[in-house]
Scaffold this motif. Structure first.
Motif, PDB file in Angstrom:
ATOM      1  N   GLY A  47       0.991  -1.714   0.229  1.00  0.00           N
ATOM      2  CA  GLY A  47      -0.605  -0.060  -0.261  1.00  0.00           C
ATOM      3  C   GLY A  47       0.728   1.294  -0.154  1.00  0.00           C
ATOM      4  N   VAL A  48       0.378   2.360  -0.569  1.00  0.00           N
ATOM      5  CA  VAL A  48       1.298   3.631  -0.331  1.00  0.00           C
ATOM      6  C   VAL A  48      -0.030   4.914   0.188  1.00  0.00           C
ATOM      7  N   VAL A  49       0.587   5.249   1.461  1.00  0.00           N
ATOM      8  CA  VAL A  49      -0.318   6.443   1.832  1.00  0.00           C
ATOM      9  C   VAL A  49       0.662   8.275   1.105  1.00  0.00           C
ATOM     10  N   ILE A  50      -0.258   8.966   1.070  1.00  0.00           N
ATOM     11  CA  ILE A  50       0.551  10.175   0.618  1.00  0.00           C
ATOM     12  C   ILE A  50      -0.001  10.940   2.534  1.00  0.00           C
ATOM     13  N   LEU A  51       0.906  11.679   2.386  1.00  0.00           N
ATOM     14  CA  LEU A  51       0.757  12.246   4.227  1.00  0.00           C
ATOM     15  C   LEU A  51       1.219  13.207   3.766  1.00  0.00           C
ATOM     16  N   ASP A  52       0.528  13.934   4.764  1.00  0.00           N
ATOM     17  CA  ASP A  52       0.659  15.734   5.003  1.00  0.00           C
ATOM     18  C   ASP A  52       1.011  15.763   5.810  1.00  0.00           C
ATOM     19  N   VAL A  53       2.974  15.984   5.640  1.00  0.00           N
ATOM     20  CA  VAL A  53       3.425  15.890   7.169  1.00  0.00           C
ATOM     21  C   VAL A  53       3.848  18.022   6.613  1.00  0.00           C
ATOM     22  N   GLN A  54       3.474  18.367   8.014  1.00  0.00           N
ATOM     23  CA  GLN A  54       3.542  19.709   7.820  1.00  0.00           C
ATOM     24  C   GLN A  54       3.785  20.808   6.853  1.00  0.00           C
ATOM     25  N   GLY A  55       2.720  20.358   6.001  1.00  0.00           N
ATOM     26  CA  GLY A  55       2.163  20.616   4.419  1.00  0.00           C
ATOM     27  C   GLY A  55       3.780  20.375   3.746  1.00  0.00           C
ATOM     28  N   ALA A  56       4.415  19.363   4.357  1.00  0.00           N
ATOM     29  CA  ALA A  56       5.193  18.513   2.778  1.00  0.00           C
ATOM     30  C   ALA A  56       4.405  17.353   2.727  1.00  0.00           C
ATOM     31  N   ARG A  57       4.520  16.825   1.761  1.00  0.00           N
ATOM     32  CA  ARG A  57       3.848  15.563   1.229  1.00  0.00           C
ATOM     33  C   ARG A  57       4.607  14.133   1.385  1.00  0.00           C
ATOM     34  N   TRP A  58       4.097  13.752   1.690  1.00  0.00           N
ATOM     35  CA  TRP A  58       5.395  12.134   2.019  1.00  0.00           C
ATOM     36  C   TRP A  58       4.596  11.502   1.531  1.00  0.00           C
ATOM     37  N   THR A  59       5.426  10.531   0.898  1.00  0.00           N
ATOM     38  CA  THR A  59       5.284   8.999   0.387  1.00  0.00           C
ATOM     39  C   THR A  59       5.630   8.096   1.749  1.00  0.00           C
ATOM     40  N   VAL A  60       4.277   7.202   1.780  1.00  0.00           N
ATOM     41  CA  VAL A  60       4.730   5.752   2.901  1.00  0.00           C
ATOM     42  C   VAL A  60       4.327   5.146   2.424  1.00  0.00           C
ATOM     43  N   GLU A  61       5.429   3.941   2.420  1.00  0.00           N
ATOM     44  CA  GLU A  61       4.773   2.227   1.343  1.00  0.00           C
ATOM     45  C   GLU A  61       4.581   1.404   3.270  1.00  0.00           C
ATOM     46  N   VAL A  62       3.032   1.132   2.945  1.00  0.00           N
ATOM     47  CA  VAL A  62       2.826   0.809   4.361  1.00  0.00           C
ATOM     48  C   VAL A  62       3.116  -0.670   3.779  1.00  0.00           C
ATOM     49  N   GLY A  63       2.508  -1.756   4.575  1.00  0.00           N
ATOM     50  CA  GLY A  63       2.406  -3.025   3.749  1.00  0.00           C
ATOM     51  C   GLY A  63       1.725  -3.946   2.911  1.00  0.00           C
ATOM     52  N   GLN A  64       1.435  -5.322   2.571  1.00  0.00           N
ATOM     53  CA  GLN A  64       0.792  -5.389   1.807  1.00  0.00           C
ATOM     54  C   GLN A  64      -0.229  -6.339   2.612  1.00  0.00           C
ATOM     55  N   PRO A  65      -1.693  -6.233   1.917  1.00  0.00           N
ATOM     56  CA  PRO A  65      -3.351  -6.053   3.081  1.00  0.00           C
ATOM     57  C   PRO A  65      -2.839  -7.213   3.562  1.00  0.00           C
ATOM     58  N   TRP A  66      -1.634  -8.202   3.802  1.00  0.00           N
ATOM     59  CA  TRP A  66      -1.788  -9.298   5.002  1.00  0.00           C
ATOM     60  C   TRP A  66      -1.404  -8.973   6.141  1.00  0.00           C
ATOM     61  N   ARG A  67      -0.038  -7.891   5.198  1.00  0.00           N
ATOM     62  CA  ARG A  67       0.994  -7.252   6.591  1.00  0.00           C
ATOM     63  C   ARG A  67       0.058  -7.213   7.411  1.00  0.00           C
ATOM     64  N   ASN A  68      -0.618  -5.815   6.724  1.00  0.00           N
ATOM     65  CA  ASN A  68      -1.879  -5.071   7.240  1.00  0.00           C
ATOM     66  C   ASN A  68      -2.429  -5.379   8.357  1.00  0.00           C
ATOM     67  N   GLU A  69      -3.002  -6.517   7.556  1.00  0.00           N
ATOM     68  CA  GLU A  69      -3.869  -6.946   8.805  1.00  0.00           C
ATOM     69  C   GLU A  69      -3.489  -7.890   9.509  1.00  0.00           C
ATOM     70  N   ARG A  70      -2.184  -8.568   9.415  1.00  0.00           N
ATOM     71  CA  ARG A  70      -1.571  -9.227  10.833  1.00  0.00           C
ATOM     72  C   ARG A  70      -1.345  -8.425  11.524  1.00  0.00           C
ATOM     73  N   ALA A  71      -0.469  -7.306  11.325  1.00  0.00           N
ATOM     74  CA  ALA A  71      -0.293  -6.291  12.322  1.00  0.00           C
ATOM     75  C   ALA A  71      -1.405  -5.178  13.226  1.00  0.00           C
ATOM     76  N   GLY A  72      -2.663  -5.348  12.524  1.00  0.00           N
ATOM     77  CA  GLY A  72      -4.201  -5.669  13.018  1.00  0.00           C
ATOM     78  C   GLY A  72      -5.012  -3.872  12.598  1.00  0.00           C
ATOM     79  N   LEU A  73      -4.446  -3.786  11.402  1.00  0.00           N
ATOM     80  CA  LEU A  73      -4.712  -2.363  11.327  1.00  0.00           C
ATOM     81  C   LEU A  73      -6.090  -2.835   9.439  1.00  0.00           C
ATOM     82  N   LYS A  74      -6.927  -1.871   9.914  1.00  0.00           N
ATOM     83  CA  LYS A  74      -8.307  -2.320   8.774  1.00  0.00           C
ATOM     84  C   LYS A  74      -8.401  -0.941   7.371  1.00  0.00           C
ATOM     85  N   ASP A  75      -8.156  -1.231   6.350  1.00  0.00           N
ATOM     86  CA  ASP A  75      -8.501  -0.111   5.403  1.00  0.00           C
ATOM     87  C   ASP A  75      -8.672   1.205   5.360  1.00  0.00           C
ATOM     88  N   ARG A  76      -9.684   1.207   7.211  1.00  0.00           N
ATOM     89  CA  ARG A  76     -10.433   2.776   7.733  1.00  0.00           C
ATOM     90  C   ARG A  76      -9.981   3.105   8.226  1.00  0.00           C
TER      91      ARG A  76
END
Length: 118
Positions: A47-76
């Motif tokens: 996954g890729v998340v665009i984060l606004d960090v004090q007005g600057a856009r950062w691209t954050v690579e998050v895990g694959q769907p299975w890795r996010n789920e294993r960590a306890g993260l939900k799409d929401r």
């Protein structure tokens, strides 16, 4: 001549893929950033998340769907406006504003994407 050009192109493609995926493109050191989600594209290869960090856009690579789920993260958890704190390895190119998340914090909740790296 066309065969040679096609062969060169095909041979160069596999070399380009590992250059981004994995950890080779990172600094090998951890930093933390915090900001609000602007947008998220979840799925494979990660996954890729665009984060606004004090007005600057950062691209954050998050895990694959299975890795996010294993960590306890939900799409929401990656909905626009959600405040995230990211701990992870930034790109070796500081101008890229790109980070591979190892841990994600939402409020007082901690999600470990790569517990095997701790």
């Amino acid at each position: 001549m066309k065969r040679l050009a096609l062969s060169v192109l095909l041979l160069s493609l596999p070399a380009a893929v590992p250059a981004h995926h994995g950890w080779a493109w990172t600094t090998g050191k951890n930093i933390e950033i915090a900001g609000r989600v602007v947008e998220a594209k979840l799925g494979n290869p990660h996954g890729v998340v665009i984060l606004d960090v004090q007005g600057a856009r950062w691209t954050v690579e998050v895990g694959q769907p299975w890795r996010n789920e294993r960590a306890g993260l939900k799409d929401r958890d990656f909905a626009a406006g959600v405040r995230l704190r990211i701990a992870g390895e930034p790109s070796a190119d500081p101008k890229a504003r790109l980070i591979k998340a190892e841990r994600i914090f939402i409020g007082d909740r901690r999600f470990d994407l790569y517990p095997e790296r701790d």
